[in-house]
Design a protein around this motif. Structure first.
Motif, PDB file in Angstrom:
ATOM      1  N   GLN A   1     -23.543  19.450  27.083  1.00  0.00           N
ATOM      2  CA  GLN A   1     -23.963  19.260  28.472  1.00  0.00           C
ATOM      3  C   GLN A   1     -23.952  20.590  29.234  1.00  0.00           C
ATOM      4  O   GLN A   1     -23.053  21.412  29.052  1.00  0.00           O
ATOM      5  CB  GLN A   1     -23.048  18.250  29.161  1.00  0.00           C
ATOM      6  CG  GLN A   1     -23.113  16.865  28.527  1.00  0.00           C
ATOM      7  CD  GLN A   1     -22.228  15.863  29.221  1.00  0.00           C
ATOM      8  OE1 GLN A   1     -21.924  15.998  30.409  1.00  0.00           O
ATOM      9  NE2 GLN A   1     -21.819  14.831  28.496  1.00  0.00           N
TER      10      GLN A   1
ATOM     11  N   ALA B   1     -32.652  16.836  39.574  1.00  0.00           N
ATOM     12  CA  ALA B   1     -33.398  15.613  39.309  1.00  0.00           C
ATOM     13  C   ALA B   1     -34.757  15.878  38.658  1.00  0.00           C
ATOM     14  O   ALA B   1     -35.328  14.990  38.012  1.00  0.00           O
ATOM     15  CB  ALA B   1     -33.590  14.829  40.609  1.00  0.00           C
TER      16      ALA B   1
ATOM     17  N   THR C   1     -36.248  16.950  33.565  1.00  0.00           N
ATOM     18  CA  THR C   1     -36.404  15.835  32.655  1.00  0.00           C
ATOM     19  C   THR C   1     -37.732  15.962  31.926  1.00  0.00           C
ATOM     20  O   THR C   1     -38.679  16.564  32.440  1.00  0.00           O
ATOM     21  CB  THR C   1     -36.337  14.487  33.422  1.00  0.00           C
ATOM     22  OG1 THR C   1     -36.438  13.412  32.501  1.00  0.00           O
ATOM     23  CG2 THR C   1     -37.453  14.387  34.443  1.00  0.00           C
TER      24      THR C   1
ATOM     25  N   GLU D   1     -24.740  22.459  33.228  1.00  0.00           N
ATOM     26  CA  GLU D   1     -24.823  22.207  34.670  1.00  0.00           C
ATOM     27  C   GLU D   1     -25.700  23.273  35.338  1.00  0.00           C
ATOM     28  O   GLU D   1     -25.312  24.442  35.420  1.00  0.00           O
ATOM     29  CB  GLU D   1     -23.437  22.227  35.305  1.00  0.00           C
ATOM     30  CG  GLU D   1     -23.457  21.951  36.804  1.00  0.00           C
ATOM     31  CD  GLU D   1     -22.081  21.976  37.423  1.00  0.00           C
ATOM     32  OE1 GLU D   1     -21.996  21.990  38.677  1.00  0.00           O
ATOM     33  OE2 GLU D   1     -21.085  22.002  36.679  1.00  0.00           O
TER      34      GLU D   1
ATOM     35  N   LEU E   1     -31.446  13.912  31.426  1.00  0.00           N
ATOM     36  CA  LEU E   1     -30.498  13.864  32.543  1.00  0.00           C
ATOM     37  C   LEU E   1     -29.265  13.061  32.131  1.00  0.00           C
ATOM     38  O   LEU E   1     -29.374  11.912  31.724  1.00  0.00           O
ATOM     39  CB  LEU E   1     -31.154  13.229  33.769  1.00  0.00           C
ATOM     40  CG  LEU E   1     -31.974  14.142  34.686  1.00  0.00           C
ATOM     41  CD1 LEU E   1     -32.660  13.319  35.765  1.00  0.00           C
ATOM     42  CD2 LEU E   1     -31.090  15.203  35.320  1.00  0.00           C
ATOM     43  N   ILE E   2     -28.084  13.679  32.259  1.00  0.00           N
ATOM     44  CA  ILE E   2     -26.830  12.987  31.960  1.00  0.00           C
ATOM     45  C   ILE E   2     -26.321  12.268  33.199  1.00  0.00           C
ATOM     46  O   ILE E   2     -25.960  11.105  33.177  1.00  0.00           O
ATOM     47  CB  ILE E   2     -25.764  13.963  31.438  1.00  0.00           C
ATOM     48  CG1 ILE E   2     -26.303  14.742  30.221  1.00  0.00           C
ATOM     49  CG2 ILE E   2     -24.481  13.222  31.090  1.00  0.00           C
ATOM     50  CD1 ILE E   2     -26.692  13.868  29.051  1.00  0.00           C
ATOM     51  N   ASN E   3     -26.314  12.982  34.304  1.00  0.00           N
ATOM     52  CA  ASN E   3     -25.939  12.428  35.608  1.00  0.00           C
ATOM     53  C   ASN E   3     -26.577  13.296  36.684  1.00  0.00           C
ATOM     54  O   ASN E   3     -27.503  14.047  36.399  1.00  0.00           O
ATOM     55  CB  ASN E   3     -24.411  12.349  35.765  1.00  0.00           C
ATOM     56  CG  ASN E   3     -23.718  13.676  35.451  1.00  0.00           C
ATOM     57  OD1 ASN E   3     -24.178  14.740  35.869  1.00  0.00           O
ATOM     58  ND2 ASN E   3     -22.624  13.618  34.706  1.00  0.00           N
ATOM     59  N   GLU E   4     -26.086  13.208  37.913  1.00  0.00           N
ATOM     60  CA  GLU E   4     -26.683  13.961  39.015  1.00  0.00           C
ATOM     61  C   GLU E   4     -26.420  15.459  38.926  1.00  0.00           C
ATOM     62  O   GLU E   4     -27.038  16.241  39.646  1.00  0.00           O
ATOM     63  CB  GLU E   4     -26.152  13.443  40.352  1.00  0.00           C
ATOM     64  CG  GLU E   4     -26.570  12.005  40.655  1.00  0.00           C
ATOM     65  CD  GLU E   4     -26.039  11.524  41.980  1.00  0.00           C
ATOM     66  OE1 GLU E   4     -25.254  12.270  42.619  1.00  0.00           O
ATOM     67  OE2 GLU E   4     -26.403  10.415  42.401  1.00  0.00           O
ATOM     68  N   GLU E   5     -25.532  15.873  38.043  1.00  0.00           N
ATOM     69  CA  GLU E   5     -25.166  17.292  37.964  1.00  0.00           C
ATOM     70  C   GLU E   5     -25.452  17.941  36.615  1.00  0.00           C
ATOM     71  O   GLU E   5     -25.618  19.149  36.541  1.00  0.00           O
ATOM     72  CB  GLU E   5     -23.672  17.459  38.281  1.00  0.00           C
ATOM     73  CG  GLU E   5     -23.285  17.042  39.695  1.00  0.00           C
ATOM     74  CD  GLU E   5     -21.809  17.213  39.952  1.00  0.00           C
ATOM     75  OE1 GLU E   5     -21.061  17.456  38.969  1.00  0.00           O
ATOM     76  OE2 GLU E   5     -21.378  17.119  41.114  1.00  0.00           O
ATOM     77  N   LYS E   6     -25.506  17.159  35.548  1.00  0.00           N
ATOM     78  CA  LYS E   6     -25.590  17.756  34.217  1.00  0.00           C
ATOM     79  C   LYS E   6     -26.773  17.227  33.415  1.00  0.00           C
ATOM     80  O   LYS E   6     -27.237  16.102  33.603  1.00  0.00           O
ATOM     81  CB  LYS E   6     -24.283  17.510  33.456  1.00  0.00           C
ATOM     82  CG  LYS E   6     -23.085  18.218  34.093  1.00  0.00           C
ATOM     83  CD  LYS E   6     -21.837  18.058  33.255  1.00  0.00           C
ATOM     84  CE  LYS E   6     -20.672  18.812  33.889  1.00  0.00           C
ATOM     85  NZ  LYS E   6     -19.436  18.689  33.088  1.00  0.00           N
TER      86      LYS E   6
END
Length: 265
Positions: free
Chosen positions: A143, A61, A64, A145, A107-112
């Motif tokens: 992307q 998180a 960014t 991770e 940030l793409i999502n919570e993982e990537k």
């Protein structure tokens, strides 16, 4: 790109109180000031200071905005104008990354996450494992991770391999399926963080239970003879009260028995 530098702020300092105040009030003011000073101490991030104020990211998180990708002691990934990447020269202690070593994380999502270089292009894992920065948009290949384990981090690319620096030509690649020393990296951010207090408990609650009780007696007692009186009963109940989150109530009961507290019955 603009250079970053740490800024140390300080509170507005006003002139002291009138010298006509009584000695007792002066002591109280000094005591409150010292106590407040102890409570307001904050952690100093030594690691961040060694890297020009750029702090180590510890969760996805936080990845960014403006970031730098560090490999080795004080070297960062550098974007080249041909769309490739290399490991920049080591920096001196206290220096942050150069403009070419600063990326924008999305940030793409919570993982990537995805990374955009200063040339406005996204990083991509090619089929041969080479990482390039020539993409105008983010697809699955752009992307990454971040994988955190035991305070260390590695970047997993879309090809299923971890990002590292080729030891032969310092190029940025993703060719290893397992994490080794060469795959360990650090992502740093220059975003402003809220300062965290270095103390998680009040000043009065520092030390063992015996000292804690003395601290609170000193804080609340009111004797004409100025002699300290502390309850000498067993402290087993205090230990249990601390575990149950009722320490203050237990201390108040013990002070009440001594008839020594101005807030007691």
């Amino acid at each position: 790109m603009a250079e970053y530098s740490g800024v140390k702020s300080s509170k507005l300092v006003l002139k002291g109180e009138s010298s006509r105040e009584s000695k007792r009030k002066h002591k109280k003011h000094k005591k409150d000031k010292d106590s407040s000073s102890k409570r307001s101490r904050v952690e100093i991030d030594q690691d961040s200071q060694k890297h020009g104020g750029w702090w180590k990211i510890s969760k996805v998180a936080e990845i960014t905005g403006s970031i730098a990708i560090q490999f080795g002691k004080r070297s960062y990934i550098k974007a080249l104008d041909n769309g490739l990447f290399t490991l920049g020269a080591p920096h001196d202690e206290g220096d942050g990354p150069d403009p070419e070593e600063i990326f924008t994380a999305v940030l793409i999502n919570e993982e990537k996450v995805a990374f955009k270089s200063g040339y406005g292009k996204y990083l991509k894992a090619e089929k041969d494992g080479m990482l390039t920065g020539r993409s105008d948009a983010v697809s699955a290949l752009e992307q990454f991770e971040p994988v955190f384990e035991e305070a260390k981090m590695a970047l997993l690319a879309a090809n299923g391999c971890f990002v590292s620096v080729d030891p032969e030509d310092d190029a940025l690649v993703a060719i290893k399926k397992k994490v080794g020393e060469n795959e360990i990296c650090v992502i740093r951010s220059c975003a402003v963080r809220e300062q965290k207090s270095s103390k998680s408990v009040p000043v009065e609650e520092e030390g063992d239970l015996g000292q804690v009780e003395i601290n609170y007696v000193k804080k609340f007692q009111k004797f004409q003879d100025k002699k300290l009186r502390v309850n000498t009963e067993d402290t087993t109940e205090l230990r249990r009260a601390r575990e149950e989150g009722a320490l203050h109530e237990a201390l108040l009961d013990r002070r009440s028995k001594m008839k020594a507290d101005r807030y007691c019955k």
